[in-house]
Each structure stands twice: as structure tokens, then as C-alpha cells.
Design an enzyme around this catalytic site. Structure first.
Site, PDB file in Angstrom:
ATOM      1  N   CYS A  34       0.765  -1.471  -0.115  1.00  0.00           N
ATOM      2  CA  CYS A  34       0.045  -0.368   0.187  1.00  0.00           C
ATOM      3  C   CYS A  34       0.825   1.234  -0.406  1.00  0.00           C
ATOM      4  CB  CYS A  34      -0.775  -0.164   1.250  1.00  0.00           C
ATOM      5  SG  CYS A  34      -1.715   1.908   1.376  1.00  0.00           S
TER       6      CYS A  34
ATOM      7  N   LYS B  27     -11.336  -7.715   6.316  1.00  0.00           N
ATOM      8  CA  LYS B  27     -12.561  -6.624   6.659  1.00  0.00           C
ATOM      9  C   LYS B  27     -12.485  -7.333   8.336  1.00  0.00           C
ATOM     10  CE  LYS B  27     -12.519  -3.269   4.038  1.00  0.00           C
ATOM     11  NZ  LYS B  27     -11.356  -1.701   3.953  1.00  0.00           N
TER      12      LYS B  27
ATOM     13  N   VAL C 286      -5.482   0.034   5.832  1.00  0.00           N
ATOM     14  CA  VAL C 286      -4.051   0.510   6.864  1.00  0.00           C
ATOM     15  C   VAL C 286      -3.740   1.479   5.318  1.00  0.00           C
ATOM     16  CG1 VAL C 286      -3.510  -2.183   6.786  1.00  0.00           C
ATOM     17  CG2 VAL C 286      -3.381  -0.921   4.720  1.00  0.00           C
TER      18      VAL C 286
ATOM     19  N   GLU D 116      -5.079   6.914   9.248  1.00  0.00           N
ATOM     20  CA  GLU D 116      -4.896   7.926   8.391  1.00  0.00           C
ATOM     21  C   GLU D 116      -3.864   8.187   8.072  1.00  0.00           C
ATOM     22  OE1 GLU D 116      -7.036   9.547   6.263  1.00  0.00           O
ATOM     23  OE2 GLU D 116      -8.104   7.749   6.127  1.00  0.00           O
ATOM     24  N   SER D 117      -3.277   8.040   7.583  1.00  0.00           N
ATOM     25  CA  SER D 117      -1.399   8.117   7.134  1.00  0.00           C
ATOM     26  C   SER D 117      -0.807   9.574   6.853  1.00  0.00           C
ATOM     27  CB  SER D 117      -1.074   7.789   5.389  1.00  0.00           C
ATOM     28  OG  SER D 117      -1.640   8.345   4.301  1.00  0.00           O
TER      29      SER D 117
END
Ligand SMILES: N[C@@H](CCC(=O)N[C@@H](CS)C(=O)NCC(=O)O)C(=O)O
Length: 256
Positions: free
Chosen positions: A37, A64, A77, A89-90
């Protein structure tokens, strides 16, 4: 057969696999990640840049599972648990790491208030313009649309390239702008192979900047073997991906 996005390679490979291996011990900070990701890679780069102790845990966000939904109700993620409390939240996590480990250089947000705002301005450009444009090119099916979206993508990248001081966005200082751009340039070979994108097509300055980013140690250490990203992007290229990002792109909504 389950959800098609469940068929991703299960673990990191290459340099990223070595990094995962080195971060198995329990720590105050648990990093819930998916090796593939690009949003995860932002946080991962920051952890590696700052040499923060963390425990890596791989999760497949497409499943999930309840244990993960208890950590991030959005089921996406990256997420972290810090001394038992969860965040997701990155970008929120990247800024949290900056605040929670103030003595650990490099500082991905500069000290000066104007410079901090300037970094946030360009991070926002990456989130709101570059990434949606990347996904439009990726998911477009008609050749005309692919061409149009590729041109639009170039425009969003040139805006950054024009501001790059070199070697990094702010000059010698590696900042959060570099952190958020890097995961997308690693994946640009997908657009090169399938949509006619070239780094030179953006600008010569962009090409130089990309070289700097992909050779940065924190970026290399968080990268898996390129061939394993392919099957994931194959579904996007056919516009069959069912991830939240893919669905948002298809319906013209902002990204999740
Ligand atoms: N805005 C989120 C986006 C995270 C995101 O979209 N992650 C993807 C993987 S790259 C995910 O978990 N997808 C699961 C899904 O779409 O159901 C962030 O910046 O952390």
C-alpha cells in the site's frame, strides 16, 4: 472465491521483507500495514527515517476482519497502536510521529511556521491532485480518456517539479513532501508499461527528482519486488478493482 482483492501476495518481498523481519519484537508502537500500500509506505518511510522502534504487523485490509476494524473503523491500512491506543490515516500518523518523537531527526516538517505550512500545502496537492489523477489514468479504459488523463497527470506532477529545489523538494532537507511523493514514483512503471507515461514526459527536472527519491535508503528499505505489485494493479488497469480508492475514482468522488 472471495473478494478479488483478497488475492494479493501475502507478505512483503525483497528489501521490504528484510525490514519486516527486523521489526517483529513487541514495541510501544505497533504498525498495522499492508506491504503493497502506498499510503502505508508513507508511514513506513517516516518510521525508518527517524529510526523509531516499531513492531510490524501485516494485515489484509480487504478482509475487514473485526480485530482490525476495532483499530480502524474504516478498515484501511495504515493504522498504528501507540501504547494501546489506535490512530489511522497516513498523514495524521506521519504528523503524530513527528510530534511524539521530537528528538528524532530528520524533521519532516520544518521548524519555521511558514515552511511548515508550505510543506502541508504541497502534501495537500499530492493528496488532492496527484493521486486522483494517477488513478484516473490507471483506471481509464478508452484510449482517448487515457490520453487526456495522462496529460492531466503530467500537469499535476509538473507543478511539483517546478518547485523542487533539488536534490529534494525543499533542497537538502528531506521533508514530508518527499515522503508522500515517493510511493507513487515507485509505482509509476505501471503507467509506463500500460499508459505510455515517461518521467521525461513530465520534465527533465522531475526525472532527476525521482532518481533522488527512489534511491533514498528509507524508500528502498520499504519497497517490495516490483513484480508483486503487478497483479494488484492489473485489476485497476481493467477497472475491476473494488478497493475504496478504485470505487471513489470510478464514481468521481474524492479519495477515502
Ligand atoms: N486515506 C487513507 C487511505 C488508505 C487506503 O486507501 N489504504 C488501502 C490500501 S492501499 C486500503 O486499506 N484499502 C482497503 C479497501 O479499500 O477496502 C490513508 O491515507 O491512510
Amino acid at each position: 472465491m472471495g473478494h478479488p482483492d483478497e488475492n494479493i501476495y501475502p507478505t512483503a518481498t525483497g528489501r521490504a521483507a528484510e525490514t519486516v523481519e527486523q521489526h517483529q519484537e513487541p514495541q510501544d508502537l505497533v504498525f498495522w500495514a499492508g506491504w503493497f500500500c502506498p499510503f502505508v509506505q508513507r508511514v513506513w518511510i517516516v518510521l525508518e527515517e527517524k529510526n523509531i522502534p516499531y513492531q510490524y504487523k501485516e494485515v489484509n485490509p480487504y478482509k475487514k476482519e473485526q480485530h482490525f476494524l476495532d483499530i480502524n473503523p474504516k478498515g484501511l491500512v495504515p493504522a498504528i497502536e501507540y501504547k494501546g491506543r489506535a490512530l489511522y490515516e497516513s498523514l495524521v500518523i506521519c504528523e503524530f510521529l513527528e510530534d511524539a518523537y521530537p528528538s528524532r531527526a530528520p524533521h519532516l516538517l520544518p521548524q519555521d511556521p511558514f515552511d511548515r505550512a508550505y510543506v502541508r500545502l504541497w502534501v495537500d496537492h499530492v493528496s488532492k491532485s496527484i493521486i486522483p489523477a494517477f488513478h484516473r489514468v490507471l483506471q481509464a479504459q478508452e484510449p482517448e480518456k487515457q490520453k487526456q488523463f495522462l496529460e492531466e497527470y503530467y500537469v499535476t506532477l509538473r507543478a511539483v517539479a517546478d518547485k523542487v529545489k533539488g536534490p529534494y523538494f525543499l533542497g537538502e532537507h528531506f521533508s514530508l513532501v518527499d515522503v508522500v511523493v515517493a510511493p507513487w514514483v515507485i509505482r509509476d512503471y505501471i503507467l509506463k508499461e500500460h499508459r505510455g507515461y515517461t518521467r521525461e514526459g513530465v520534465s527533465p527536472k522531475w526525472k532527476d527528482y525521482v532518481e533522488q527519491l527512489i534511491n533514498r535508503e528509507s524508500v528502498r528499505k520499504t519497497q517490495s519486488d516490483l513484480e508483486h505489485y503487478e497483479p494488484i494493479y492489473a485489476r485497476y488497469l481493467r477497472d475491476e478493482a473494488q478497493s475504496e480508492v478504485a470505487k471513489a475514482t470510478r464514481s468521481g468522488r474524492g479519495l477515502p
